[in-house]
Design a protein around this motif. Structure first.
Motif, PDB file in Angstrom:
ATOM      1  N   LEU A 169       0.823  -1.203   0.000  1.00  0.00           N
ATOM      2  CA  LEU A 169       0.000   0.000   0.000  1.00  0.00           C
ATOM      3  C   LEU A 169       0.861   1.258   0.000  1.00  0.00           C
ATOM      4  O   LEU A 169       0.545   2.256  -0.678  1.00  0.00           O
ATOM      5  CB  LEU A 169      -0.927  -0.005   1.227  1.00  0.00           C
ATOM      6  CG  LEU A 169      -2.014   1.082   1.272  1.00  0.00           C
ATOM      7  CD1 LEU A 169      -2.922   0.968   0.061  1.00  0.00           C
ATOM      8  CD2 LEU A 169      -2.806   0.979   2.563  1.00  0.00           C
ATOM      9  N   LEU A 170       1.965   1.213   0.735  1.00  0.00           N
ATOM     10  CA  LEU A 170       2.881   2.354   0.752  1.00  0.00           C
ATOM     11  C   LEU A 170       3.494   2.593  -0.626  1.00  0.00           C
ATOM     12  O   LEU A 170       3.608   3.736  -1.082  1.00  0.00           O
ATOM     13  CB  LEU A 170       3.978   2.112   1.792  1.00  0.00           C
ATOM     14  CG  LEU A 170       5.023   3.229   1.943  1.00  0.00           C
ATOM     15  CD1 LEU A 170       4.357   4.517   2.396  1.00  0.00           C
ATOM     16  CD2 LEU A 170       6.110   2.798   2.929  1.00  0.00           C
ATOM     17  N   THR A 300      -0.819   5.823 -17.033  1.00  0.00           N
ATOM     18  CA  THR A 300      -1.411   4.489 -16.987  1.00  0.00           C
ATOM     19  C   THR A 300      -1.114   3.792 -15.665  1.00  0.00           C
ATOM     20  O   THR A 300      -1.990   3.126 -15.095  1.00  0.00           O
ATOM     21  CB  THR A 300      -0.902   3.630 -18.159  1.00  0.00           C
ATOM     22  OG1 THR A 300      -1.117   4.327 -19.377  1.00  0.00           O
ATOM     23  CG2 THR A 300      -1.637   2.306 -18.206  1.00  0.00           C
ATOM     24  N   VAL A 301       0.111   3.929 -15.174  1.00  0.00           N
ATOM     25  CA  VAL A 301       0.459   3.289 -13.904  1.00  0.00           C
ATOM     26  C   VAL A 301      -0.443   3.763 -12.763  1.00  0.00           C
ATOM     27  O   VAL A 301      -1.029   2.938 -12.051  1.00  0.00           O
ATOM     28  CB  VAL A 301       1.956   3.515 -13.563  1.00  0.00           C
ATOM     29  CG1 VAL A 301       2.243   3.107 -12.125  1.00  0.00           C
ATOM     30  CG2 VAL A 301       2.836   2.710 -14.505  1.00  0.00           C
ATOM     31  N   PRO A 302      -0.605   5.077 -12.543  1.00  0.00           N
ATOM     32  CA  PRO A 302      -1.526   5.497 -11.471  1.00  0.00           C
ATOM     33  C   PRO A 302      -2.957   5.013 -11.691  1.00  0.00           C
ATOM     34  O   PRO A 302      -3.636   4.636 -10.727  1.00  0.00           O
ATOM     35  CB  PRO A 302      -1.453   7.030 -11.528  1.00  0.00           C
ATOM     36  CG  PRO A 302      -0.166   7.331 -12.180  1.00  0.00           C
ATOM     37  CD  PRO A 302       0.074   6.229 -13.152  1.00  0.00           C
ATOM     38  N   ALA A 303      -3.404   5.014 -12.964  1.00  0.00           N
ATOM     39  CA  ALA A 303      -4.783   4.602 -13.252  1.00  0.00           C
ATOM     40  C   ALA A 303      -5.028   3.144 -12.878  1.00  0.00           C
ATOM     41  O   ALA A 303      -6.006   2.818 -12.193  1.00  0.00           O
ATOM     42  CB  ALA A 303      -5.098   4.836 -14.733  1.00  0.00           C
ATOM     43  N   SER A 308      -6.918  -1.178  -9.261  1.00  0.00           N
ATOM     44  CA  SER A 308      -6.579  -2.360  -8.471  1.00  0.00           C
ATOM     45  C   SER A 308      -6.910  -2.162  -7.001  1.00  0.00           C
ATOM     46  O   SER A 308      -7.428  -3.063  -6.329  1.00  0.00           O
ATOM     47  CB  SER A 308      -5.094  -2.676  -8.642  1.00  0.00           C
ATOM     48  OG  SER A 308      -4.672  -3.687  -7.759  1.00  0.00           O
ATOM     49  N   LEU A 309      -6.637  -0.963  -6.500  1.00  0.00           N
ATOM     50  CA  LEU A 309      -6.870  -0.665  -5.087  1.00  0.00           C
ATOM     51  C   LEU A 309      -8.354  -0.691  -4.741  1.00  0.00           C
ATOM     52  O   LEU A 309      -8.764  -1.255  -3.725  1.00  0.00           O
ATOM     53  CB  LEU A 309      -6.270   0.699  -4.756  1.00  0.00           C
ATOM     54  CG  LEU A 309      -6.164   1.077  -3.273  1.00  0.00           C
ATOM     55  CD1 LEU A 309      -5.225   0.130  -2.547  1.00  0.00           C
ATOM     56  CD2 LEU A 309      -5.682   2.521  -3.134  1.00  0.00           C
ATOM     57  N   HIS A 313      -8.453  -6.205  -7.260  1.00  0.00           N
ATOM     58  CA  HIS A 313      -7.758  -7.064  -8.216  1.00  0.00           C
ATOM     59  C   HIS A 313      -6.251  -7.017  -7.963  1.00  0.00           C
ATOM     60  O   HIS A 313      -5.669  -5.943  -7.809  1.00  0.00           O
ATOM     61  CB  HIS A 313      -8.053  -6.624  -9.652  1.00  0.00           C
ATOM     62  CG  HIS A 313      -9.407  -7.040 -10.139  1.00  0.00           C
ATOM     63  ND1 HIS A 313     -10.556  -6.432  -9.713  1.00  0.00           N
ATOM     64  CD2 HIS A 313      -9.776  -8.013 -11.007  1.00  0.00           C
ATOM     65  CE1 HIS A 313     -11.600  -6.993 -10.305  1.00  0.00           C
ATOM     66  NE2 HIS A 313     -11.152  -7.961 -11.081  1.00  0.00           N
ATOM     67  N   SER A 314      -5.647  -8.183  -7.935  1.00  0.00           N
ATOM     68  CA  SER A 314      -4.203  -8.261  -7.735  1.00  0.00           C
ATOM     69  C   SER A 314      -3.470  -7.772  -8.979  1.00  0.00           C
ATOM     70  O   SER A 314      -3.878  -8.048 -10.108  1.00  0.00           O
ATOM     71  CB  SER A 314      -3.793  -9.706  -7.425  1.00  0.00           C
ATOM     72  OG  SER A 314      -2.395  -9.818  -7.299  1.00  0.00           O
ATOM     73  N   ILE A 315      -2.379  -7.033  -8.768  1.00  0.00           N
ATOM     74  CA  ILE A 315      -1.603  -6.520  -9.892  1.00  0.00           C
ATOM     75  C   ILE A 315      -0.121  -6.598  -9.558  1.00  0.00           C
ATOM     76  O   ILE A 315       0.300  -6.290  -8.442  1.00  0.00           O
ATOM     77  CB  ILE A 315      -2.014  -5.067 -10.226  1.00  0.00           C
ATOM     78  CG1 ILE A 315      -1.228  -4.555 -11.429  1.00  0.00           C
ATOM     79  CG2 ILE A 315      -1.811  -4.146  -9.037  1.00  0.00           C
ATOM     80  CD1 ILE A 315      -1.716  -3.209 -11.920  1.00  0.00           C
TER      81      ILE A 315
END
Length: 366
Positions: A169-170, A300-303, A308-309, A313-315
Motif C-alpha cells: 500500500l505504501l 497508466t500506472v496510477p490509473a 486495483s486498489l 484485483h491483484s496486480i
C-alpha cells in the motif's frame, strides 16, 4: 454526406457494440469455440483500430488549430485514454493475469522506444541521410521516462514489502503521487514555460501537418474525437474477453495479450510518427513516440493502481530479470541515440534490433 462519411468509423463502432449487446450470451467465446472466437476478435480488433484512426485524424486537426506541442499532446492523451480503457477492461474481465497491466506497459515502452523510434530513424535516415530535432526536448522526455520506468517496473521486483512483483500500500501511494507529480511538472514544461524546446528547429511558423485532412472548427473536432473514443471504450471489454480466450485457446504466451493491446493502441499514432519522419519532421515523431512512453508510465500506472486498489484485483508491476535487462538496455541506447542533435539510419537499425530481441523474448520466456 461528407461529414457522415468522415465519421463512419465512429458510427460503425457504435453499430458493432449494439450488435454484440443485442446478441448477448450467444456470442460468448465459450459458446463459439476457438475458431469463431478468433473471427469475432478480428471484427472487434479492426473496428477498434478504425475508430482509433479516427481519433488520430481529429487529433491531427486539433494539432493544426492549436499548434505544437498542444496538438501532439492531445493525440498522446487520447491514445493513453484508449490504453487505460483496454487495460482496465481486461483487468475487470474476471480472470485476467495479475501481470496483464505490466506486460502491456512494457510492450508500449518497447514498441515505442525500440520499434517506432527505430522505424522513424531508419526510414527518415535513408530518405534524408541525417535529421535534426530539438535535443533539449528529447532529453526532457527521457529525464522523466527513465526514473518513472525504474520506479514502476523495476523497483517492485527488488523490494520485499509485498510478494513477487506486487506493490504494498505504501508503494502504491508512492507510485501514484510520484507519477502524477512528475508528469504534471513535465506538462508544465511542455505546454507553458518551455514549449519552444518541443518544436522542430528552423521550422516555418505556418507549417502544417494535417496531410490533406479537412480541418473544421475546434468544437467539431473535440466532439468527433470523443465520439471516436466512446465506441473504443464500449468495445474494450468485448475485446478483452476474446483476447483472453483466444490466447488460452491457441496456447500462446500470456505476455502476448499485452503486446496485442499495445500494438492496437499504438498503430495509428505510430503511423503518424513514421509519416512525420518521412517528411523530415523528426521533432514531431520524437514528440509522439517519447510522449507516448512518458504518458504510459506517468498516467497508466496510477490509473491501473487505483483501479486495483478499489476493486481488489491483484496486480504485479515488477518485471522478471530478462525483461529488466531489455528495458534498461533500451533506455540506455535511447539516451545514446538522443545524445546529439542529429540522427541517422544506423541508430534506427540498432533500435530495431532491440525490438526484435524483445519479440523473441516474449515467446522464449513462455
Amino acid at each position: 454526406m461528407t461529414i457522415l462519411k468522415s465519421e463512419l468509423p465512429s458510427l460503425t463502432g457504435f453499430a458493432v457494440f449494439a450488435a454484440f449487446t443485442v446478441a448477448g450470451d450467444a456470442l460468448k467465446p465459450e459458446k463459439l469455440g476457438v475458431g469463431l472466437s478468433l473471427v469475432m476478435l478480428a471484427v472487434i480488433f479492426l473496428t477498434v483500430m478504425w475508430c482509433a484512426f479516427s481519433v488520430v485524424r481529429h487529433a491531427e486537426c486539433l494539432a493544426t488549430i492549436l499548434g505544437e506541442p498542444f496538438g501532439t499532446l492531445i493525440l498522446t492523451l487520447a491514445v493513453i485514454g484508449i490504453e487505460v480503457a483496454l487495460i482496465v477492461a481486461i483487468m475487470l474481465s474476471g480472470d485476467a493475469a495479475p501481470t496483464m497491466a505490466r506486460d502491456t506497459m512494457l510492450s508500449v515502452v518497447m514498441i515505442v522506444l525500440a520499434g517506432l523510434i527505430g522505424l522513424c530513424l531508419l526510414i527518415g535516415g535513408l530518405r534524408h541521410k541525417e535529421q535534426s530535432y530539438n535535443l533539449q526536448g528529447a532529453q526532457a522526455f527521457l529525464s522523466v521516462l527513465v526514473p518513472l520506468s525504474v520506479f514502476a517496473l523495476v523497483l517492485p521486483r527488488f523490494t520485499h514489502s509485498a510478494p513477487g512483483g506486487e506493490l504494498s500500500l505504501l508503494q502504491v501511494g508512492f507510485e501514484v503521487v510520484m507519477s502524477v507529480l512528475l508528469y504534471g511538472v513535465f506538462l508544465a514544461i511542455q505546454t507553458v514555460t518551455h514549449s519552444d524546446i518541443f518544436r522542430q528547429p528552423d521550422a516555418a511558423d505556418d507549417e502544417e501537418h494535417h496531410h490533406g485532412v479537412v480541418v473544421r472548427s475546434l468544437p467539431f473536432h473535440v466532439i468527433g474525437l470523443l465520439g471516436a473514443l466512446v465506441p473504443i471504450i464500449l468495445l474494450s471489454k468485448k475485446l478483452a474477453l476474446y483476447v483472453d480466450f483466444g490466447i488460452s485457446g491457441v496456447g500462446a504466451p500470456l505476455a502476448l495479450s499485452g503486446f496485442i493491446v499495445a500494438a492496437l493502441v499504438l498503430m495509428p499514432e505510430g503511423l503518424s510518427a513514421i509519416q512525420a519522419a518521412r517528411e523530415n519532421k523528426l521533432q514531431r515523431a520524437v514528440n509522439i513516440c517519447l510522449g507516448s512512453a512518458v504518458a504510459t508510465i506517468g498516467l497508466t500506472v496510477p490509473a491501473v493502481l487505483m483501479v486495483s486498489l478499489f476493486t481488489g484485483h491483484s496486480i504485479e508491476l515488477g518485471l522478471e530479470e530478462p525483461e529488466i535487462v531489455m528495458l534498461v538496455l533500451t533506455l540506455f541506447v535511447s539516451l545514446l541515440t538522443f545524445g546529439s542533435r542529429t540522427t541517422n539510419y544506423l541508430m534506427g537499425a540498432v533500435h530495431l534490433a532491440l525490438f526484435a530481441a524483445y519479440v523473441l523474448m516474449i515467446f522464449d520466456l513462455s
